[in-house]
Design a protein around this motif. Structure first.
Motif, PDB file in Angstrom:
ATOM      1  N   VAL A 190       5.518  -3.336  11.550  1.00 30.43           N
ATOM      2  CA  VAL A 190       4.454  -2.494  11.003  1.00 30.43           C
ATOM      3  C   VAL A 190       3.169  -3.299  10.812  1.00 30.43           C
ATOM      4  O   VAL A 190       2.064  -2.773  10.951  1.00 30.43           O
ATOM      5  CB  VAL A 190       4.915  -1.804   9.692  1.00 30.43           C
ATOM      6  N   ASP A 191       3.291  -4.599  10.534  1.00 30.76           N
ATOM      7  CA  ASP A 191       2.109  -5.452  10.411  1.00 30.76           C
ATOM      8  C   ASP A 191       1.431  -5.657  11.765  1.00 30.76           C
ATOM      9  O   ASP A 191       0.202  -5.633  11.866  1.00 30.76           O
ATOM     10  CB  ASP A 191       2.495  -6.803   9.818  1.00 30.76           C
TER      11      ASP A 191
ATOM     12  N   GLY B 243      -0.400  -2.469  12.640  1.00 33.60           N
ATOM     13  CA  GLY B 243      -1.660  -2.360  11.911  1.00 33.60           C
ATOM     14  C   GLY B 243      -2.738  -3.252  12.498  1.00 33.60           C
ATOM     15  O   GLY B 243      -3.901  -2.850  12.607  1.00 33.60           O
TER      16      GLY B 243
ATOM     17  N   LEU C  76      -4.055  -1.620  15.593  1.00 30.97           N
ATOM     18  CA  LEU C  76      -4.976  -0.529  15.266  1.00 30.97           C
ATOM     19  C   LEU C  76      -6.342  -1.072  14.893  1.00 30.97           C
ATOM     20  O   LEU C  76      -7.377  -0.537  15.293  1.00 30.97           O
ATOM     21  CB  LEU C  76      -4.431   0.301  14.104  1.00 30.97           C
TER      22      LEU C  76
ATOM     23  N   LEU D 226      -7.246   5.770  11.783  1.00 32.69           N
ATOM     24  CA  LEU D 226      -5.846   5.349  11.872  1.00 32.69           C
ATOM     25  C   LEU D 226      -5.577   4.102  11.033  1.00 32.69           C
ATOM     26  O   LEU D 226      -4.535   3.995  10.386  1.00 32.69           O
ATOM     27  CB  LEU D 226      -5.450   5.114  13.325  1.00 32.69           C
ATOM     28  N   VAL D 227      -6.518   3.163  11.020  1.00 37.68           N
ATOM     29  CA  VAL D 227      -6.360   1.957  10.195  1.00 37.68           C
ATOM     30  C   VAL D 227      -6.352   2.331   8.714  1.00 37.68           C
ATOM     31  O   VAL D 227      -5.537   1.821   7.944  1.00 37.68           O
ATOM     32  CB  VAL D 227      -7.477   0.931  10.490  1.00 37.68           C
TER      33      VAL D 227
ATOM     34  N   TRP E 157      -3.037   3.844   7.946  1.00 42.04           N
ATOM     35  CA  TRP E 157      -2.014   2.798   7.961  1.00 42.04           C
ATOM     36  C   TRP E 157      -2.076   1.961   6.693  1.00 42.04           C
ATOM     37  O   TRP E 157      -1.046   1.678   6.082  1.00 42.04           O
ATOM     38  CB  TRP E 157      -2.192   1.905   9.188  1.00 42.04           C
TER      39      TRP E 157
ATOM     40  N   LYS F 185      -0.743   4.041   3.750  1.00 44.29           N
ATOM     41  CA  LYS F 185       0.705   4.266   3.767  1.00 44.29           C
ATOM     42  C   LYS F 185       1.509   2.981   3.593  1.00 44.29           C
ATOM     43  O   LYS F 185       2.548   2.994   2.947  1.00 44.29           O
ATOM     44  CB  LYS F 185       1.104   4.955   5.063  1.00 44.29           C
ATOM     45  N   THR F 186       1.067   1.882   4.185  1.00 38.22           N
ATOM     46  CA  THR F 186       1.893   0.669   4.153  1.00 38.22           C
ATOM     47  C   THR F 186       1.548  -0.271   3.015  1.00 38.22           C
ATOM     48  O   THR F 186       2.439  -0.922   2.476  1.00 38.22           O
ATOM     49  CB  THR F 186       1.784  -0.115   5.470  1.00 38.22           C
TER      50      THR F 186
END
Length: 86
Positions: free
Chosen positions: A23-24, A27, A30, A70-71, A74, A77-78
């Protein structure tokens, strides 16, 4: 970017560090999409037709906005949601 890193890891060309989550990497890829605004400078060299230049400008701006949104999603959410669960 994410696809290249993923394929490199799966094919054994390079290995993702254990401390880094997928996920990192997603990100970061993105965030790299926002940097396409540098294409504006290349656009001036690549196209001489005014219509193509304007289309390139519009495409670059839209892709940068989409990447930025999107960033932001992200990060929300993360990072922000994970930190509130602690």
């Amino acid at each position: 970017m994410f696809g290249a890193v993923y394929l490199s890891d799966r094919c054994g060309f390079a290995r993702k560090p254990d401390s880094l989550r997928w996920v990192d990497i997603f990100g970061a890829s993105l965030l790299g999409g926002v940097e396409f605004t540098m294409s504006i400078f290349v656009r001036d060299i690549a196209f001489s037709n005014t219509e193509l230049v304007n289309l390139a400008k519009l495409s670059i701006i839209l892709s940068s906005i989409i990447s930025g949104v999107l960033v932001a999603v992200w990060i929300f959410k993360t990072v922000l949601i994970q930190n509130t669960k602690l």
